[in-house]
Design a protein around this motif. Sequence first.
Motif, PDB file in Angstrom:
ATOM      1  N   MET A   1      53.004  40.484  42.238  1.00 53.51           N
ATOM      2  CA  MET A   1      53.891  39.802  43.154  1.00 53.51           C
ATOM      3  C   MET A   1      53.430  38.374  43.400  1.00 53.51           C
ATOM      4  O   MET A   1      54.230  37.484  43.558  1.00 53.51           O
ATOM      5  CB  MET A   1      53.955  40.602  44.452  1.00 53.51           C
ATOM      6  CG  MET A   1      54.973  40.101  45.424  1.00 53.51           C
ATOM      7  SD  MET A   1      56.598  40.443  44.759  1.00 53.51           S
ATOM      8  CE  MET A   1      57.571  40.147  46.168  1.00 53.51           C
ATOM      9  N   GLU A   2      52.109  38.208  43.406  1.00 54.82           N
ATOM     10  CA  GLU A   2      51.563  36.873  43.647  1.00 54.82           C
ATOM     11  C   GLU A   2      51.886  35.932  42.483  1.00 54.82           C
ATOM     12  O   GLU A   2      52.139  34.739  42.693  1.00 54.82           O
ATOM     13  CB  GLU A   2      50.048  36.965  43.845  1.00 54.82           C
ATOM     14  CG  GLU A   2      49.413  35.654  44.237  1.00 54.82           C
ATOM     15  CD  GLU A   2      47.928  35.820  44.495  1.00 54.82           C
ATOM     16  OE1 GLU A   2      47.186  34.914  44.093  1.00 54.82           O
ATOM     17  OE2 GLU A   2      47.533  36.837  45.081  1.00 54.82           O
ATOM     18  N   GLN A   5      55.413  34.646  42.859  1.00 56.41           N
ATOM     19  CA  GLN A   5      55.467  33.656  43.934  1.00 56.41           C
ATOM     20  C   GLN A   5      54.876  32.319  43.455  1.00 56.41           C
ATOM     21  O   GLN A   5      55.416  31.264  43.771  1.00 56.41           O
ATOM     22  CB  GLN A   5      54.717  34.160  45.157  1.00 56.41           C
ATOM     23  CG  GLN A   5      54.880  33.271  46.368  1.00 56.41           C
ATOM     24  CD  GLN A   5      54.197  33.860  47.592  1.00 56.41           C
ATOM     25  OE1 GLN A   5      53.474  34.851  47.495  1.00 56.41           O
ATOM     26  NE2 GLN A   5      54.441  33.258  48.728  1.00 56.41           N
ATOM     27  N   GLN A   6      53.821  32.354  42.682  1.00 56.27           N
ATOM     28  CA  GLN A   6      53.232  31.131  42.135  1.00 56.27           C
ATOM     29  C   GLN A   6      54.197  30.456  41.165  1.00 56.27           C
ATOM     30  O   GLN A   6      54.302  29.225  41.137  1.00 56.27           O
ATOM     31  CB  GLN A   6      51.916  31.438  41.430  1.00 56.27           C
ATOM     32  CG  GLN A   6      50.792  31.794  42.354  1.00 56.27           C
ATOM     33  CD  GLN A   6      49.545  32.233  41.588  1.00 56.27           C
ATOM     34  OE1 GLN A   6      49.605  32.467  40.385  1.00 56.27           O
ATOM     35  NE2 GLN A   6      48.429  32.343  42.298  1.00 56.27           N
ATOM     36  N   THR A   9      56.874  28.772  43.192  1.00 52.80           N
ATOM     37  CA  THR A   9      56.291  27.607  43.854  1.00 52.80           C
ATOM     38  C   THR A   9      56.145  26.454  42.867  1.00 52.80           C
ATOM     39  O   THR A   9      56.455  25.297  43.194  1.00 52.80           O
ATOM     40  CB  THR A   9      54.921  27.972  44.461  1.00 52.80           C
ATOM     41  OG1 THR A   9      55.079  29.070  45.350  1.00 52.80           O
ATOM     42  CG2 THR A   9      54.320  26.804  45.211  1.00 52.80           C
TER      43      THR A   9
END
Length: 93
Positions: A1-2, A5-6, A9
Amino acid sequence: METIQQFFTAISTAWQQADFAFLVLFTLFFLVVWFLPSLLALAFNRQHAGKIALLNIPAIFSWVAWVALLVWAVTGKLSTKLATKAKFKPQYE
């Protein structure tokens, strides 16, 4: 999930740092690719160019539909040519 998100971003940061000329060129490129079946139908003077243009608008949501419109725009008169050839062939041999 990270990782996702990165990614978003990074995309958001790149989009915010893009200059106006890049955004205009990107928008023009996107619209040309999106309406490529309509442009080809007009270039080849297809009988159903209006229908292809109308169906091209929602086709952005489906690659299958977009490719089908592209094929329809390029091969629009192929069936007429094949039917004409079939009429001139001898029926018996």
